[in-house]
Structures are given as structure tokens and as C-alpha cells.
Design an enzyme around this catalytic site. Structure first.
Site, PDB file in Angstrom:
ATOM      1  N   ASN A   1      -2.422  -1.471   8.117  1.00 15.84           N
ATOM      2  CA  ASN A   1      -1.336  -1.307   7.503  1.00 15.84           C
ATOM      3  C   ASN A   1      -0.815   0.184   8.365  1.00 15.84           C
ATOM      4  OD1 ASN A   1       0.895  -0.223   5.665  1.00 15.84           O
ATOM      5  ND2 ASN A   1      -0.124  -1.276   3.911  1.00 15.84           N
ATOM      6  N   ASP A   2      -1.714   1.335   7.865  1.00 10.39           N
ATOM      7  CA  ASP A   2      -1.019   2.457   8.507  1.00 10.39           C
ATOM      8  C   ASP A   2      -0.880   2.589   9.860  1.00 10.39           C
ATOM      9  OD1 ASP A   2      -0.727   3.470   5.592  1.00 10.39           O
ATOM     10  OD2 ASP A   2      -2.862   4.000   5.580  1.00 10.39           O
ATOM     11  N   VAL A   3      -1.898   2.001  10.719  1.00 14.23           N
ATOM     12  CA  VAL A   3      -1.806   1.970  11.980  1.00 14.23           C
ATOM     13  C   VAL A   3      -0.893   1.153  12.690  1.00 14.23           C
ATOM     14  CG1 VAL A   3      -4.312   2.702  12.068  1.00 14.23           C
ATOM     15  CG2 VAL A   3      -3.698   0.202  12.188  1.00 14.23           C
TER      16      VAL A   3
ATOM     17  N   ALA B   1      -2.837   5.257   3.254  1.00 13.03           N
ATOM     18  CA  ALA B   1      -2.106   6.723   3.053  1.00 13.03           C
ATOM     19  C   ALA B   1      -1.075   6.623   1.883  1.00 13.03           C
ATOM     20  CB  ALA B   1      -1.280   6.888   4.335  1.00 13.03           C
TER      21      ALA B   1
END
Length: 483
Positions: free
Chosen positions: A403-405, A444
Site C-alpha cells: 500500500n504505502d510503498v 501508515a
């Protein structure tokens, strides 16, 4: 003569063990040679432990009566420790590996702190240099122990949210000042010979209590997205603490091994922080990942679900595919099914590669280990800096549990908690398929605009089950699998 020979053997084995540990660590720098490196380092560690029993030949008259009991306790401790490590190493799931690493980091720091405690309580640390090194190792070891335990609690889900209070940084600073103050007072008492204001044992306990409390307070407010960096920091702390206490004990193997682990941990920490475009101090002393205090711009578009089979067939007829693995893949234990699917694509002439972000997962290198466990060839695995420019010319990107990456907010949304963090440019591909169990946010705690983009479709479901459906769809086309 009887005491000189054991000491000579101890020193010789210590040097050999240090060399094996160094060589093993060097071999661990490559995924291809890492398994052999671990074995070599393990041999060195076993040799150092066995050689330590030779100290029993040189004990003084006062300690001689206690020797049988102490040896029995050492053997029992080793047996229990080896048994627990063997069991946990074989039984722990890949998703729980970060928690186990955090615990082992903490145990290493605790062991270094215990050595320092024995030196201080036994009044064995003489001279300013030895005493100061003992105290420094004690501080670092105690912080590593308590901080690693808090990190374990966060990763295990025992502590679900960062704990933050008003003026927390000031409180942390006061606790560290108190720790250093008590340490300086111990040095003053030992050197001056004056009577302390309270029993010396109480002063030492206060010193360890302050250091342990600081480790807890330092780790509690850190957000979940920073856990890979935190684990790396405490790995470095443990190595430094062991190295310092090795100096106190004049044990070369401990000194060399500790400093190597400490240096490697520091380097890894800096690399991880750079991968997030942040400084280590920023990780430790700011509220990264606190989505509650961040704002996010309105996200255009809508989520567009699609069937797993349709996504699999689309990749079969693509010219190039890049796969981005994330923690969701590990949670579903879907890495083997994923590689089976990749072999089908390769057999059909599709160019397939894996793109791994430095902070993907819950600990450094978790995705690399996950793919290696499934047998993915190393030449198919690329790091961010080596593959990021290729996304724009790629037909399909398959994001599994990440997700965040791959969140483009890091490039454009200044109010995002991940703004400035280098990401994998998956959104620039012609088509993106994202495998997720639901519409939840990343670690996050923020929404990913990629999922709403025109070139992105969502494939909902457990990663292993989704990969099974993709395999069945592609096999239904009558294609052989690659070897």
C-alpha cells in the site's frame, strides 16, 4: 601451567570465532550466499560458547565451591535457550518474523545489560575507562531491551496505536538526563570512595530503571510505518552494547562481533531512513504515521473491482509484468502460489520481474526472504532504484498486499505523512491490478489514490486464493508451466 593452556585455547578460539563471524556476515551480503554465511557464523558462535567453559579451569579459590552449580546452571540455560530458539525458528510464521527479530534484539541487549549489571554490582569495573564503557553498554543494552519489547508489542498488535502525550519529548529528555546523571554519580562514588546518599545497589537499580524507562518512552510514540527502521536501530544498539561489554570482559570475539553487528545495523538504519527520505532523528522524534493529525486532499475516481481470473488472463497476454509484493502476501502465505503463476507467465513468453521496496513489510529484507523462500530466482528480483524507471513502459503491474510503498501521495501531497518518501512508480504503468483483502488503509493509515486511478483495478480476496484463481484461469488457456 594448567591455567595458561585453557586461556591460550580461549584466546585462540576467540580469534577464530571472530573471523568466522566476520566471514559469515560478509557472506550474508548476498541472497545467494546468505544461507552459507549464516551457517559459518553459527559455527563461530558455537565455538566461542564452548570455549567459554574453559574459564572453569582458572577460577579462584573463593569461587571454586560454586563451580559445579554454576556449570550446571549454564548448561541448563543453554539447553533451554537452544530448544526455544530451535522450536520458534521452525514454527514461527513468516508474518511473525519481525516480532521474533524484535524479541531476539531485545534479548541481546538484555544480555549485554546483564553483563554490565554483574560488573557494577560486583564492583569489578575499575578505572574511569572501564567503568564508563560498562555504564555506556548498560544504557544502550537496557534501551535496546525495553524498546525492542515495545516494538514487539506494536508488531504483535498488543499495542495497536502509538501512545503520545503532551510534552512527551521534554519528558523523554528529562529521563535521559536523569539516566546520565545517575551514571555520572556512580562514576563519582566509585572513584572518590565517598559514601553514596543511598545504598549503592539502589543507585545502580535506579540507573538501570531510568535507562529502561527511556527505551519504553522513546518507542511508544513511534508510528507503525516506522517499524522497519526501529527494528534496524535496535539491532544496531544491541550490537554496540555487546561490543562494549566485550571490551569490559576483554573478550575479542564479543568485541568484534558486537562492533560488526553494530556497524551493519547503523548502516542499514541509514539506508532505511534514506529509502523513506527522512533522517533517523526524524523517525525517532516526530510523529510520522499519525494520520489523525494529517490531512489528505480529495481523491478523484472510484474503486473498480475485477475478477481474479480476468486479471490473470490480462497478464498472460501482456508483454511485460512487474510484481510488487507487500505484507499482505506474507500474511496470506501466498508466495508459492505467486511463483507458480509467474512460471506460467514466463512459459507464455511474458517478461516478469519483481520490484521490492526497501521498507516493504514489517522488517528490513522481509520481502526478499519471502520470495527466496518460494524459490524465486534472484535475477528476477529488483530493488527500487534498479527498476523504478521501467514502470512507465510496463504493460501490467500486479501489487499484492502493498500500500504505502506504491502510494503516489508521497510525490505530490505535501500534507501526507509519507510525503517525500521514494515509492515504486506503479501508477505510471499502463494497467495496475491490486490484490487486497478489503478496502483498508496501509500501515501508515492513509488512503492510496492509486486504487482510484483510471488505470487501476482492485482484485479483492486473500492473496493465496486470488493467485489460485489466476493460475486456474491461465491454465485453462492450455499453456504449459515454465521449469
Amino acid at each position: 601451567m594448567l591455567t595458561m593452556i585453557p586461556q591460550l585455547l580461549i584466546d585462540t578460539v576467540g580469534i577464530v570465532a571472530a573471523f568466522l563471524l566476520t566471514f559469515g556476515l560478509w557472506r550474508m551480503s548476498s541472497p545467494v550466499t546468505a544461507p552459507a554465511g549464516i551457517k559459518v557464523a553459527g559455527v563461530g558462535m558455537v565455538a566461542a560458547v564452548v570455549a567459554s567453559f574453559l574459564y572453569s579451569f582458572s577460577v579462584g579459590p573463593a569461587a571454586a565451591p560454586h563451580l559445579p552449580v554454576n556449570l550446571a546452571l549454564a548448561v541448563i540455560a543453554l539447553t533451554v535457550g537452544i530448544g526455544l530458539a530451535w522450536w520458534s525458528g521452525r514454527k514461527v510464521a513468516m508474518t511473525a518474523m519481525p516480532q521474533m527479530v524484535a524479541l531476539y534484539n531485545g534479548m541481546g541487549g538484555g544480555a549485554a545489560g546483564a553483563i554490565a549489571a554483574m560488573e557494577l554490582f560486583g564492583n569489578h569495573a575499575h578505572g574511569m575507562t572501564q567503568l564508563s564503557v560498562t555504564l555506556l553498554g548498560a544504557i544502550i543494552g537496557a534501551i535496546s531491551l525495553s524498546g525492542s519489547l515495545v516494538a514487539w508489542a506494536k508488531l504483535q498488535g498488543v499495542l495497536k496505536k502509538p501512545l503520545r502525550i503532551k510534552g512527551q519529548q521534554v519528558i523523554n529528555a528529562l529521563v535521559m538526563i536523569a539516566t546520565l546523571g545517575v551514571g555520572l554519580y556512580i562514576m563519582y562514588i566509585v572513584q572518590s570512595g565517598e559514601v553514596p546518599i543511598m545504598p549503592m545497589q539502589g543507585v545502580i537499580w535506579l540507573f538501570f530503571g531510568c535507562a529502561t524507562l527511556f527505551g519504553i518512552l522513546m518507542t511508544l510514540p513511534i508510528g507503525g510505518a516506522d517499524m522497519p527502521v526501529v527494528i534496524s536501530i535496535y539491532n544496531a544498539f544491541t550490537g554496540l552494547a555487546v561490543g562494549l561489554e566485550g571490551f569490559v570482559l576483554q573478550t575479542p570475539s564479543l568485541m568484534i562481533a558486537g562492533m560488526l553487528v553494530g556497524a551493519a545495523g547503523i548502516l542499514l538504519t541509514l539506508l532505511m531512513a534514506r529509502a523513506m527520505n527522512r533522517s533517523v532523528s526524524n523517525v525517532l522524534f516526530t510523529r510520522f504515521g499519525d494520520a489523525a493529525r494529517q490531512t489528505q486532499g480529495a481523491i478523484a475516481g472510484s474503486l473498480k473491482p475485477t475478477a481474479a481470473g480476468d486479471a490473470g488472463i490480462a497478464m498472460r497476454y501482456a508483454g511485460s509484468v512487474i510484481i510488487v509484493p507487500g505484507y499482505g502476501l506474507a500474511a496470506a502465505q501466498g508466495q508459492q502460489k505467486l511463483y507458480d503463476f509467474v512460471k506460467l507467465l514466463i512459459a507464455a513468453g511474458v517478461k516478469v520481474r519483481f520490484a521490492v521496496h526497501p521498507v516493504a513489510g514489517r522488517m528490513p529484507g522481509q520481502m526478499d526472504v519471502l520470495l527466496a523462500e518460494a524459490g524465486v530466482p534472484y535475477d528476477l528480483i529488483y530493488q527500487l532504484e534498479d527498476i523504478n524507471d521501467d514502470f512507465a513502459s510496463t504493460d501490467v503491474v500486479l501489487v499484492i498486499g502493498a500500500n504505502d510503498v506504491v502510494n503516489p501521495s508521497a510525490r505530490s501531497e505535501k500534507t501526507s505523512p509519507i510525503f517525500g518518501m521514494p515509492i515504486l512508480d506503479a501508477d505510471k504503468a499502463k494497467q495496475v491490478y491490486v490484490v487486497k483483502r478489503g478496502e483498508g488503509k496501509g500501515y501508515a493509515g492513509i488512503v492510496n489514490p492509486l486504487f482510484y486511478a483510471d488505470n487501476c483495478n482492485m482484485v479483492y480476496g486473500d492473496a493465496q486464493a486470488v493467485m489460485t484463481e489466476m493460475i486456474e484461469a491461465v491454465r485453462g488457456l492450455g499453456l504449459p508451466a515454465a521449469a
